[in-house]
Design a protein around this motif. Structure first.
Motif, PDB file in Angstrom:
ATOM      1  N   LYS A   1       0.837  -1.212   0.000  1.00 22.70           N
ATOM      2  CA  LYS A   1       0.000   0.000   0.000  1.00 22.70           C
ATOM      3  C   LYS A   1       0.874   1.265   0.000  1.00 22.70           C
ATOM      4  O   LYS A   1       0.665   2.166  -0.811  1.00 22.70           O
ATOM      5  N   GLY A   2       1.850   1.297   0.911  1.00 22.48           N
ATOM      6  CA  GLY A   2       2.701   2.483   1.006  1.00 22.48           C
ATOM      7  C   GLY A   2       3.515   2.695  -0.272  1.00 22.48           C
ATOM      8  O   GLY A   2       3.664   3.822  -0.750  1.00 22.48           O
ATOM      9  N   THR A   3       4.013   1.609  -0.818  1.00 25.82           N
ATOM     10  CA  THR A   3       4.821   1.671  -2.047  1.00 25.82           C
ATOM     11  C   THR A   3       3.995   2.234  -3.199  1.00 25.82           C
ATOM     12  O   THR A   3       4.447   3.098  -3.950  1.00 25.82           O
TER      13      THR A   3
ATOM     14  N   LEU B   1      -6.422   7.226   0.799  1.00 24.24           N
ATOM     15  CA  LEU B   1      -6.393   6.620   2.126  1.00 24.24           C
ATOM     16  C   LEU B   1      -5.624   5.299   2.056  1.00 24.24           C
ATOM     17  O   LEU B   1      -5.917   4.445   1.221  1.00 24.24           O
ATOM     18  N   ASP B   2      -4.639   5.157   2.958  1.00 23.91           N
ATOM     19  CA  ASP B   2      -3.785   3.956   2.978  1.00 23.91           C
ATOM     20  C   ASP B   2      -3.889   3.341   4.370  1.00 23.91           C
ATOM     21  O   ASP B   2      -3.436   3.928   5.345  1.00 23.91           O
ATOM     22  N   GLY B   3      -4.554   2.180   4.451  1.00 29.17           N
ATOM     23  CA  GLY B   3      -4.679   1.528   5.755  1.00 29.17           C
ATOM     24  C   GLY B   3      -5.888   1.996   6.560  1.00 29.17           C
ATOM     25  O   GLY B   3      -6.015   1.679   7.729  1.00 29.17           O
TER      26      GLY B   3
ATOM     27  N   ILE C   1      14.464  -0.910  10.933  1.00 28.06           N
ATOM     28  CA  ILE C   1      13.459  -1.985  10.857  1.00 28.06           C
ATOM     29  C   ILE C   1      12.236  -1.512  11.636  1.00 28.06           C
ATOM     30  O   ILE C   1      12.375  -1.004  12.764  1.00 28.06           O
ATOM     31  N   ARG C   2      11.046  -1.685  11.049  1.00 31.18           N
ATOM     32  CA  ARG C   2       9.855  -1.241  11.762  1.00 31.18           C
ATOM     33  C   ARG C   2       9.592  -2.141  12.966  1.00 31.18           C
ATOM     34  O   ARG C   2       9.719  -3.352  12.875  1.00 31.18           O
ATOM     35  N   GLU C   3       9.203  -1.515  14.064  1.00 28.44           N
ATOM     36  CA  GLU C   3       8.970  -2.201  15.336  1.00 28.44           C
ATOM     37  C   GLU C   3       8.032  -3.411  15.187  1.00 28.44           C
ATOM     38  O   GLU C   3       8.243  -4.452  15.805  1.00 28.44           O
TER      39      GLU C   3
HETATM   40 MG    MG Z   1       2.233   1.033   4.887  1.00 29.52          MG
END
Ligand code: MG
Ligand code: AP5
Ligand code: ZN
Length: 215
Positions: free
Chosen positions: A13-15, A83-85, A159-161
């Motif tokens: 989604k973010g990409t 809207l993402d997420g 790195i994401r938590e």
């Molecule tokens: Mg994302």
């Protein structure tokens, strides 16, 4: 243009969001990014949200709807948004509908990125995110030119938590029970576009654009 990006955690989604907003010139609203920003600034919203995010659970609807309402009143949302997420539950989708109806507006399309669980796991464990500008990389699919350094701004990659394997597994489970029902919800409204999210990111983007243009 008012678009929702739907898809399991790590589906891209973010990409895709960063490409879509460039083309359609609309603001990118990611509830995950807003929560992470609040966590970084240690606001009361951030401290509350962190309890859920770190376990791979959804943040409760009331808190999520509050940050979305605060974001929607910003002037840049007047002509559209991506809207993402969000929405991620039927309650959120219904609240979004009411909010849009108040202003006699509606969604144009909901883009669903379809990716299998096995691909998700390898993507998330390889994901690295820029600590400064938020750009996303992947050690397998989309490596930065210099290890651990952002190509765009030189920031350090982290790195994401919530990308630990155990948390990822939980996020996938939560997605299936809470968020997947939205696919039917939007299909029934005739605004759902499903694209294969397992292809190369640039190809996925082209397929999204083609589908939006035929809409
Ligand atoms: Mg994302
Ligand atoms: P959020 O930040 O929204 O996370 P998510 O939905 O779990 O999705 P991700 O951001 O992990 O993945 P993505 O789909 O953006 O994929 P990306 O482009 O990064 O939410 C985080 C948490 O906040 C939630 O768990 C929840 O607790 C809370 N939250 C947020 N919104 C909420 C809401 N509305 N209600 C309640 N709680 C909420 O890509 C992933 C990786 O794959 C990257 O490494 C990327 O480089 C790579 N990649 C992307 N596309 C491709 C491709 N085509 N081929 C190969 N690799 C690719
Ligand atoms: Zn950066």
């Amino acid at each position: 243009m008012r678009i929702v990006l739907l898809g399991s955690p790590g589906s891209g989604k973010g990409t895709q969001a960063s490409r879509i907003i460039g083309k359609y010139n609309i603001p990118h609203i990611s509830t995950g990014d807003i929560f992470r920003d609040n966590i970084k600034r240690q606001t009361s919203i951030g401290l509350e949200a962190k309890k859920f995010i770190d376990k791979g659970h959804l943040v409760p609807d009331d808190l999520t709807l509050k940050i979305i309402e605060d974001r929607f009143i910003q002037p840049d949302c007047a002509e559209g948004f991506l809207l993402d997420g969000f929405p991620r539950t039927i309650v959120q989708a219904e609240a979004l509908e009411l909010e849009l109806q108040k202003n006699v507006k509606k969604l144009d399309a909901v883009v669903n990125l379809d990716v299998h669980d096995e691909a998700i796991i390898s993507r998330m464990t390889g994901r690295r995110v820029c600590s400064k500008c938020g750009a996303t990389y992947n050690l397998t699919f989309n490596k930065p030119t210099v290890d651990n350094i952002c190509d765009k701004c030189g920031g350090a990659l982290l790195i994401r938590e919530d990308d630990k394997l155990e948390t990822v597994t939980n996020r996938l489970k939560v997605y299936k029970t809470e968020t997947q029902p939205l696919i039917d919800f939007y299909k029934q409204k005739g605004i759902l576009i499903t694209v294969n999210g397992e292809l190369d990111a640039e190809v996925v983007f082209q397929n999204i654009c083609n589908a939006l243009e035929q809409f």
